[in-house]
Design an enzyme around this catalytic site. Structure first.
Site, PDB file in Angstrom:
ATOM      1  N   VAL A 166      10.623  -7.299   9.785  1.00 34.33           N
ATOM      2  CA  VAL A 166      11.777  -6.400   9.816  1.00 34.33           C
ATOM      3  C   VAL A 166      11.492  -5.309  10.846  1.00 34.33           C
ATOM      4  O   VAL A 166      10.395  -4.734  10.860  1.00 34.33           O
ATOM      5  CB  VAL A 166      12.031  -5.785   8.423  1.00 34.33           C
ATOM      6  CG1 VAL A 166      13.244  -4.872   8.451  1.00 34.33           C
ATOM      7  CG2 VAL A 166      12.220  -6.885   7.393  1.00 34.33           C
ATOM      8  N   HIS A 177       9.348  -3.469   3.542  1.00 36.16           N
ATOM      9  CA  HIS A 177       8.910  -3.757   2.177  1.00 36.16           C
ATOM     10  C   HIS A 177      10.114  -4.114   1.291  1.00 36.16           C
ATOM     11  O   HIS A 177      10.056  -5.026   0.475  1.00 36.16           O
ATOM     12  CB  HIS A 177       8.241  -2.518   1.557  1.00 36.16           C
ATOM     13  CG  HIS A 177       6.970  -2.089   2.207  1.00 36.16           C
ATOM     14  ND1 HIS A 177       6.832  -0.878   2.858  1.00 36.16           N
ATOM     15  CD2 HIS A 177       5.762  -2.686   2.304  1.00 36.16           C
ATOM     16  CE1 HIS A 177       5.592  -0.758   3.303  1.00 36.16           C
ATOM     17  NE2 HIS A 177       4.917  -1.836   2.990  1.00 36.16           N
ATOM     18  N   MET A 236       0.838  -1.197   0.000  1.00 33.03           N
ATOM     19  CA  MET A 236       0.000   0.000   0.000  1.00 33.03           C
ATOM     20  C   MET A 236       0.876   1.252   0.000  1.00 33.03           C
ATOM     21  O   MET A 236       0.420   2.344   0.350  1.00 33.03           O
ATOM     22  CB  MET A 236      -0.936  -0.009   1.214  1.00 33.03           C
ATOM     23  CG  MET A 236      -1.876  -1.222   1.168  1.00 33.03           C
ATOM     24  SD  MET A 236      -3.399  -0.993   2.078  1.00 33.03           S
ATOM     25  CE  MET A 236      -2.765  -0.798   3.732  1.00 33.03           C
ATOM     26  N   ALA A 296       4.020   3.988   0.912  1.00 32.70           N
ATOM     27  CA  ALA A 296       4.719   4.501   2.094  1.00 32.70           C
ATOM     28  C   ALA A 296       5.783   3.477   2.488  1.00 32.70           C
ATOM     29  O   ALA A 296       5.825   2.972   3.607  1.00 32.70           O
ATOM     30  CB  ALA A 296       3.772   4.808   3.253  1.00 32.70           C
ATOM     31  N   LEU A 297       6.632   3.181   1.516  1.00 34.24           N
ATOM     32  CA  LEU A 297       7.549   2.050   1.630  1.00 34.24           C
ATOM     33  C   LEU A 297       8.616   2.283   2.686  1.00 34.24           C
ATOM     34  O   LEU A 297       9.031   3.404   2.950  1.00 34.24           O
ATOM     35  CB  LEU A 297       8.210   1.791   0.269  1.00 34.24           C
ATOM     36  CG  LEU A 297       7.239   1.481  -0.871  1.00 34.24           C
ATOM     37  CD1 LEU A 297       8.014   1.258  -2.170  1.00 34.24           C
ATOM     38  CD2 LEU A 297       6.370   0.267  -0.544  1.00 34.24           C
ATOM     39  N   HIS A 298       9.049   1.176   3.290  1.00 37.10           N
ATOM     40  CA  HIS A 298      10.122   1.202   4.286  1.00 37.10           C
ATOM     41  C   HIS A 298      10.971  -0.050   4.082  1.00 37.10           C
ATOM     42  O   HIS A 298      10.680  -0.876   3.207  1.00 37.10           O
ATOM     43  CB  HIS A 298       9.546   1.291   5.700  1.00 37.10           C
ATOM     44  CG  HIS A 298       8.487   0.276   5.988  1.00 37.10           C
ATOM     45  ND1 HIS A 298       8.741  -1.074   6.064  1.00 37.10           N
ATOM     46  CD2 HIS A 298       7.144   0.403   6.174  1.00 37.10           C
ATOM     47  CE1 HIS A 298       7.625  -1.724   6.324  1.00 37.10           C
ATOM     48  NE2 HIS A 298       6.625  -0.860   6.378  1.00 37.10           N
ATOM     49  N   GLU A 314       5.534 -11.619   7.615  1.00 35.87           N
ATOM     50  CA  GLU A 314       4.935 -12.272   8.783  1.00 35.87           C
ATOM     51  C   GLU A 314       4.460 -11.265   9.828  1.00 35.87           C
ATOM     52  O   GLU A 314       3.854 -11.646  10.820  1.00 35.87           O
ATOM     53  CB  GLU A 314       5.930 -13.261   9.400  1.00 35.87           C
ATOM     54  CG  GLU A 314       6.093 -14.487   8.524  1.00 35.87           C
ATOM     55  CD  GLU A 314       7.066 -15.501   9.074  1.00 35.87           C
ATOM     56  OE1 GLU A 314       7.931 -15.119   9.898  1.00 35.87           O
ATOM     57  OE2 GLU A 314       6.977 -16.674   8.666  1.00 35.87           O
ATOM     58  N   GLN A 365     -10.396  -2.527   2.340  1.00 38.43           N
ATOM     59  CA  GLN A 365      -9.892  -3.284   3.481  1.00 38.43           C
ATOM     60  C   GLN A 365      -9.794  -2.421   4.742  1.00 38.43           C
ATOM     61  O   GLN A 365      -9.374  -2.902   5.785  1.00 38.43           O
ATOM     62  CB  GLN A 365      -8.559  -3.970   3.170  1.00 38.43           C
ATOM     63  CG  GLN A 365      -7.344  -3.059   3.152  1.00 38.43           C
ATOM     64  CD  GLN A 365      -6.104  -3.818   2.733  1.00 38.43           C
ATOM     65  OE1 GLN A 365      -5.985  -4.276   1.603  1.00 38.43           O
ATOM     66  NE2 GLN A 365      -5.151  -3.970   3.654  1.00 38.43           N
TER      67      GLN A 365
HETATM   68  P1  AMP Z   1       1.485  -2.997   3.445  1.00 35.48           P
HETATM   69  O1  AMP Z   1       2.045  -1.968   2.514  1.00 35.48           O
HETATM   70  O2  AMP Z   1       1.464  -2.567   4.865  1.00 35.48           O
HETATM   71  O3  AMP Z   1       0.177  -3.569   2.961  1.00 35.48           O
HETATM   72  O4  AMP Z   1       2.505  -4.215   3.430  1.00 35.48           O
HETATM   73  C1  AMP Z   1       2.889  -4.852   2.231  1.00 35.48           C
HETATM   74  C2  AMP Z   1       3.629  -6.112   2.564  1.00 35.48           C
HETATM   75  O5  AMP Z   1       4.785  -5.807   3.311  1.00 35.48           O
HETATM   76  C3  AMP Z   1       2.797  -7.085   3.417  1.00 35.48           C
HETATM   77  O6  AMP Z   1       3.055  -8.414   2.982  1.00 35.48           O
HETATM   78  C4  AMP Z   1       3.336  -6.859   4.791  1.00 35.48           C
HETATM   79  O7  AMP Z   1       3.205  -7.979   5.642  1.00 35.48           O
HETATM   80  C5  AMP Z   1       4.804  -6.580   4.500  1.00 35.48           C
HETATM   81  N1  AMP Z   1       5.401  -5.835   5.598  1.00 35.48           N
HETATM   82  C6  AMP Z   1       5.018  -4.654   6.107  1.00 35.48           C
HETATM   83  N2  AMP Z   1       5.785  -4.303   7.150  1.00 35.48           N
HETATM   84  C7  AMP Z   1       6.671  -5.314   7.319  1.00 35.48           C
HETATM   85  C8  AMP Z   1       7.737  -5.562   8.238  1.00 35.48           C
HETATM   86  N3  AMP Z   1       8.044  -4.708   9.210  1.00 35.48           N
HETATM   87  N4  AMP Z   1       8.436  -6.711   8.109  1.00 35.48           N
HETATM   88  C9  AMP Z   1       8.126  -7.603   7.134  1.00 35.48           C
HETATM   89  N5  AMP Z   1       7.144  -7.422   6.242  1.00 35.48           N
HETATM   90  C10 AMP Z   1       6.433  -6.294   6.321  1.00 35.48           C
END
Ligand code: AMP
Length: 280
Positions: free
Chosen positions: A176, A37, A30, A32-34, A148, A61
């Site tokens: 992470v 991701h 979604m 706002a990458l870190h 996870e 969602q």
């Molecule tokens: P999101 O952008 O929050 O929907 O996350 C996209 C993907 O990145 C999903 O599969 C999340 O589980 C994964 N993700 C988000 N934050 C973390 C993190 N700190 N460590 C591992 N995977 C992550």
């Protein structure tokens, strides 16, 4: 990196003669990458010919309109980070492109969706399943990578794939964390300085709680975690749960047949954070 906003254009590109036999690793996000991701993306890039990432803040969602409205959107920074990990294709659709008409599918994931995020966020997993299924249908990845951190979401997606015989390999990736232990999340950017300062207590508490195994029962461990969280005035507990790692069902005792995970959801002001840790 190529950027496609339209499904048709993306498909035309992927169906071209020089692309169609390449293996695709897909990371849906979604934005706002870190670094969390990015680790998924590096793995996907390593294990496949092509890395495809999607950025789509999926409105269906979100069960809380304010959470959707305040969800961070940082396209320019995201695009730079994607370049840095060698992303080949970014799929960046609008809401209209993804949902030209309203989607009302109710998935019955049974017990899997009844606990924790399923009960705390009504409709959330329907929204996740609808968008992920649609994205798989569009991108047709060979492997898709999920964190996870969203452990229950990962279980739901595995079930979605199994039930519908979607030809994709789901690859789980470890959580992470920041140096101070806080699980990375796009929502961390919304924390005030004061909230950010106490946020590491979430993971500290989880780690200490694991030390209570096996002398304490799951109920005792949960009570202990609640008590520790209640001592932090900024924390408001949404749930503390200990569940098995397959069906995500609350554990009454330590079962040797299943793995156990401690899950929490905490409000820090307006921001809801989730985390989990494996007990065994
Ligand atoms: P999101 O952008 O929050 O929907 O996350 C996209 C993907 O990145 C999903 O599969 C999340 O589980 C994964 N993700 C988000 N934050 C973390 C993190 N700190 N460590 C591992 N995977 C992550």
């Amino acid at each position: 990196m190529l950027v496609f906003k339209q499904i048709k254009k993306l498909r035309q590109h992927l169906d071209a003669d020089d692309q169609r036999f390449l293996s695709i690793g897909f990371v849906p996000t979604m934005g706002a990458l870190h670094e969390g991701h990015l680790q998924l993306m590096r793995k996907a890039k390593n294990e496949n010919d092509l890395l495809i990432v999607s950025i789509f803040v999926n409105p269906i969602q979100f069960n809380n309109p304010e959470d959707l409205q305040k969800y961070p959107r940082t396209y320019d920074e995201d695009a730079q980070m994607l370049e840095s990990v060698g992303c080949d294709v970014l799929f960046y659709p609008s809401v209209d492109e993804m949902y030209p008409e309203p989607e009302i599918i109710h998935y019955d994931f049974g017990l899997l969706a009844e606990t924790m995020e399923g009960s705390a966020r009504p409709g959330h997993f329907d929204g996740v399943a609808i968008v992920v299924r649609k994205l798989f249908d569009i991108v047709k990845p060979h492997r898709a990578y999920f964190g996870e951190k969203d452990f229950q979401q990962l279980a739901i997606i595995k079930e979605l794939v199994r039930r519908n015989r979607i030809p994709v390999n789901i690859i789980p990736c470890p959580i992470v964390r920041e140096r101070d232990g806080l699980a990375m999340s796009s929502r961390n950017a919304r924390l005030t300085a004061k909230e950010r300062a106490v946020a590491p207590k979430i993971y500290e508490t989880l780690q200490d709680a694991v030390g209570l195994f096996p002398t304490n029962s799951p109920a005792q461990m949960k009570a202990w975690v609640r008590d520790r969280f209640q001592r932090v005035p900024a924390f408001q507990i949404d749930y503390v749960e200990i569940a098995d790692d397959k069906m995500l069902q609350p554990l009454q005792g330590w079962s040797s047949a299943k793995g156990a995970i401690l899950f929490v959801a905490i409000y820090l002001g307006q921001v809801r954070l989730i985390d989990n840790i494996r007990i065994y």
